[in-house]
Enzyme design. Structure first.
Site, mmCIF file in Angstrom:
data_model
loop_
_atom_site.group_PDB
_atom_site.id
_atom_site.type_symbol
_atom_site.label_atom_id
_atom_site.label_comp_id
_atom_site.label_asym_id
_atom_site.label_seq_id
_atom_site.Cartn_x
_atom_site.Cartn_y
_atom_site.Cartn_z
ATOM 1 N N ASN A 1 63.070 49.832 -36.119
ATOM 2 C CA ASN A 1 63.022 50.649 -37.334
ATOM 3 C C ASN A 1 64.397 50.885 -37.947
ATOM 4 O O ASN A 1 64.516 51.040 -39.160
ATOM 5 C CB ASN A 1 62.367 51.997 -37.016
ATOM 6 C CG ASN A 1 60.882 51.874 -36.768
ATOM 7 O OD1 ASN A 1 60.120 51.571 -37.669
ATOM 8 N ND2 ASN A 1 60.479 52.101 -35.526
ATOM 9 N N THR A 2 65.435 50.897 -37.117
ATOM 10 C CA THR A 2 66.789 51.140 -37.606
ATOM 11 C C THR A 2 67.617 49.871 -37.671
ATOM 12 O O THR A 2 68.362 49.650 -38.626
ATOM 13 C CB THR A 2 67.514 52.173 -36.719
ATOM 14 O OG1 THR A 2 66.735 53.376 -36.669
ATOM 15 C CG2 THR A 2 68.891 52.485 -37.266
ATOM 16 N N HIS A 3 67.481 49.013 -36.638
ATOM 17 C CA HIS A 3 68.298 47.807 -36.565
ATOM 18 C C HIS A 3 67.465 46.574 -36.248
ATOM 19 O O HIS A 3 66.416 46.663 -35.603
ATOM 20 C CB HIS A 3 69.396 47.943 -35.487
ATOM 21 C CG HIS A 3 70.422 48.977 -35.787
ATOM 22 N ND1 HIS A 3 70.619 50.077 -35.008
ATOM 23 C CD2 HIS A 3 71.326 49.073 -36.809
ATOM 24 C CE1 HIS A 3 71.585 50.817 -35.506
ATOM 25 N NE2 HIS A 3 72.025 50.233 -36.615
ATOM 26 N N ILE A 4 67.960 45.430 -36.714
ATOM 27 C CA ILE A 4 67.462 44.125 -36.286
ATOM 28 C C ILE A 4 68.519 43.553 -35.350
ATOM 29 O O ILE A 4 69.679 43.388 -35.733
ATOM 30 C CB ILE A 4 67.255 43.167 -37.479
ATOM 31 C CG1 ILE A 4 66.220 43.741 -38.449
ATOM 32 C CG2 ILE A 4 66.816 41.798 -36.985
ATOM 33 C CD1 ILE A 4 66.067 42.912 -39.720
ATOM 34 N N GLY B 1 54.070 49.132 -28.413
ATOM 35 C CA GLY B 1 54.973 48.369 -29.273
ATOM 36 C C GLY B 1 55.503 47.126 -28.573
ATOM 37 O O GLY B 1 55.754 47.135 -27.362
ATOM 38 N N ASP C 1 58.336 45.891 -28.728
ATOM 39 C CA ASP C 1 59.675 46.130 -28.185
ATOM 40 C C ASP C 1 59.589 46.654 -26.762
ATOM 41 O O ASP C 1 60.375 46.267 -25.885
ATOM 42 C CB ASP C 1 60.452 47.108 -29.079
ATOM 43 C CG ASP C 1 59.718 48.423 -29.336
ATOM 44 O OD1 ASP C 1 58.486 48.478 -29.153
ATOM 45 O OD2 ASP C 1 60.387 49.398 -29.730
ATOM 46 N N THR D 1 65.723 54.408 -32.460
ATOM 47 C CA THR D 1 65.202 55.355 -33.443
ATOM 48 C C THR D 1 64.387 56.429 -32.739
ATOM 49 O O THR D 1 64.506 57.621 -33.015
ATOM 50 C CB THR D 1 64.331 54.633 -34.476
ATOM 51 O OG1 THR D 1 65.085 53.561 -35.043
ATOM 52 C CG2 THR D 1 63.887 55.585 -35.574
#
Length: 264
Positions: free
Chosen positions: A9-12, A107, A109, A132
């Site tokens: 949600n914040t970084h790739i 998720g 992730d 996040t």
């Protein structure tokens, strides 16, 4: 070489592997407004800066918790790398038995973290991912994903203090000199830092009690893991690239032909 991409949600977070060796990794902001061409040029420039060649990438695997960005990202991979990316999702072979009430709610992730954690450290283990959200995942000695805990992330809590309390300022995320703050800023920093250290240690302790297994290892990962791990009394290993390792392992377990979309 294979390109692994973890979309949060914040970084790739991206990594390039030659077999089991991580040649390079990068962290980008998750910007949903970027076009496929912008993402493609980012990839080309990142590879060039690392002395790598985009045309030597043989396969791409992606885990994402941000569905709105996927169309653009997949299109970018097809256009600039001429490859069909493997997307981690239902039907992907992971080697992890998910014991969640609804496995589809977990998720991707968290799944790739579990895959890497069990492969690299063995079970039983607890994975603390500080992004996040701060998530805790319990994996048994048999490689079963038992479930876990989801908490607001550190930066979310910092932003909430600033947004909801009229007199509290926006502060930098740093470790304070002591627990007792001598001014508003140091008091907030103490609350965030030591509050999250205490949260991690207490939740890990409770998860261990419920798992009822011996020699449970605790692995910390995620963008803010190093910040908290240095003070925590329960974290055994720090591995900031755990999700990238998990994606590499999942790819190896699923590779057939990443150029044929209908096989995934």
């Amino acid at each position: 070489m294979i390109l692994v991409i973890d979309v949060g949600n914040t970084h790739i977070v991206l990594g390039v592997y030659e077999k089991k060796e991580l040649l390079a990794s990068w962290r980008l902001n998750t910007d949903r407004e970027r076009t496929a061409d912008e993402l493609g040029m980012f990839l080309i420039n990142l590879f060039s800066h690392a002395g790598l060649k985009v045309d030597e990438v043989e396969a791409v695997i992606i885990a994402s918790v941000v569905p709105p960005i996927m169309y653009t990202l997949e299109h970018s991979i097809r256009k600039y790398l001429k490859l069909e990316p493997m997307i981690v999702g239902p039907g992907t072979k992971t080697g992890i038995n998910i014991r969640y009430q609804n496995p589809k709610e977990v998720g991707t992730d968290r799944i790739v973290n579990a895959v890497a954690g069990y492969e690299l450290y063995g079970g039983p283990l607890i994975i603390v991912d500080m992004g996040t959200a701060t998530t805790f995942c319990a994996i048994s000695s048999k490689g079963e994903y038992l479930g876990g805990v989801i908490c607001p992330g550190i930066k979310i809590s910092l932003e909430a203090l600033f947004q909801k309390a009229a007199k509290l300022p926006r502060i930098d995320l740093v470790k304070p000199e002591g627990v007792i703050g001598k001014n508003t800023v140091s008091s907030m920093q103490s609350g965030i830092f030591y509050g999250y250290v205490g949260q991690v240690d207490y939740i890990v302790k409770r998860i261990k009690q419920e798992m009822q297994e011996d020699n449970i290892k605790v692995i910390a990962t995620g963008g803010l893991s190093r910040f908290i791990a240095e003070e925590s009394k329960t974290i055994d290993y720090l591995n900031p690239t755990l999700s990238l390792e998990g994606l590499r392992i999942v790819y190896e377990r699923n590779k057939v032909s990443t150029n044929k979309k209908d096989e995934f």
